[in-house]
Write an enzyme that holds these catalytic residues in place. Structure first.
Site, short mmCIF file in Angstrom:
data_model
loop_
_atom_site.label_atom_id
_atom_site.label_comp_id
_atom_site.label_asym_id
_atom_site.label_seq_id
_atom_site.Cartn_x
_atom_site.Cartn_y
_atom_site.Cartn_z
N HIS A 117 -13.74 -3.88 -25.35
CA HIS A 117 -12.31 -3.58 -25.31
C HIS A 117 -11.98 -2.38 -26.20
CE1 HIS A 117 -7.96 -4.88 -26.29
NE2 HIS A 117 -7.97 -4.49 -25.03
N HIS A 129 -4.35 3.96 -26.87
CA HIS A 129 -3.69 2.76 -26.37
C HIS A 129 -2.16 2.86 -26.38
CE1 HIS A 129 -1.91 -1.30 -26.62
NE2 HIS A 129 -2.85 -1.59 -25.73
#
Length: 246
Positions: free
Chosen positions: A7, A49
């Site tokens: 991730h 992100h």
């Protein structure tokens, strides 16, 4: 066998969404790498992100305001790397034969889709010859619809948590919406665990993904269930747990 996805590279080991993190996650032996994409007003596809720079870099303000020059001078926290472009990330991942790529297309700081981003992302992925190894991912059904229109040959993944599924009217309604739109369904692991039997009835287990699983006990539980995909900030632990169960 459950596939292990790193991730944001492996964000509990190295700076998230960093070239260093991606290189090291590949070396760990991850089955796939996940990362996030924004579009700047200058036209660069950048891997980060948040829609703003504040949390993960030494900069401030919206990601979209980055110019190529300011991007190169903006440093990620917990590492010396600058904010990478999509092309730079793909250049790191491409040589890893068989490595899956989960490329999440993010929304801007207003929660809106960047105009044309789906086609731009698909074009870069196709230029690197990585379309067969890629899932374009999003929490937004509208973004995935744009992906389907722009690049019908690239697989898609839809992510959701309990609140997201609830807004669709429940798991069955959510899966109905996802059918034909997504190839993989990724659900927050605690919600998926509570609804495991129903999820497996509605969607093939091999195409379900549990996110984001970071403690070893929970990893072993998901591996025992033989979930199709497990996403983790600590893929090293997940890989070790999987190896110990063979």
């Amino acid at each position: 066998m459950t596939a292990i996805t790193g991730h944001r590279g492996a964000r509990n080991l190295w700076a998230e969404n960093s070239l260093t993190g991606f290189r090291n996650a590949v070396e760990l032996g991850c089955d796939a790498i996940e990362f996030d994409i924004h579009l700047t007003d200058a036209g660069e596809l950048v891997v980060i992100h948040d829609p703003t720079l504040d949390r993960t870099t030494d900069g401030t303000g919206p990601v979209r305001a980055l110019t190529p020059e300011t991007r190169r001078s903006t440093r990620l926290e917990n590492g010396g790397d600058c904010v990478p472009t999509l092309a730079e990330v793909l250049a790191v991942l491409a040589p890893a034969d068989g490595l899956g790529i989960h490329a999440e297309i993010k929304l801007d700081e207003k929660g809106e889709a960047y105009p044309g981003i789906a086609g731009k992302v698909a074009a870069v992925i196709e230029a690197h010859g990585l379309a067969p190894r890629t899932h374009l991912t999003s929490f937004s059904a509208a973004v995935l619809e744009d992906c389907r229109a722009a690049a019908p040959g690239i697989a898609r993944l839809i992510s959701a948590d309990e609140a997201w599924v609830g807004r669709q009217g429940g798991l069955e309604a959510f899966i109905k919406m996802a059918t034909g739109l997504a190839d993989l369904v990724a659900l927050r692991h605690d919600f998926l665990a509570a609804n495991w039997d129903e999820a497996c009835r509605l969607w093939p287990k091999a195409q379900l993904c549990a996110w984001t699983v970071n403690d070893e006990e929970t990893m072993r539980d998901w591996l025992a269930r033989d979930v199709g995909h497990l996403t983790s900030d600590r893929p090293d632990l997940a890989l070790a747990a999987r190896g110990a169960m063979r």
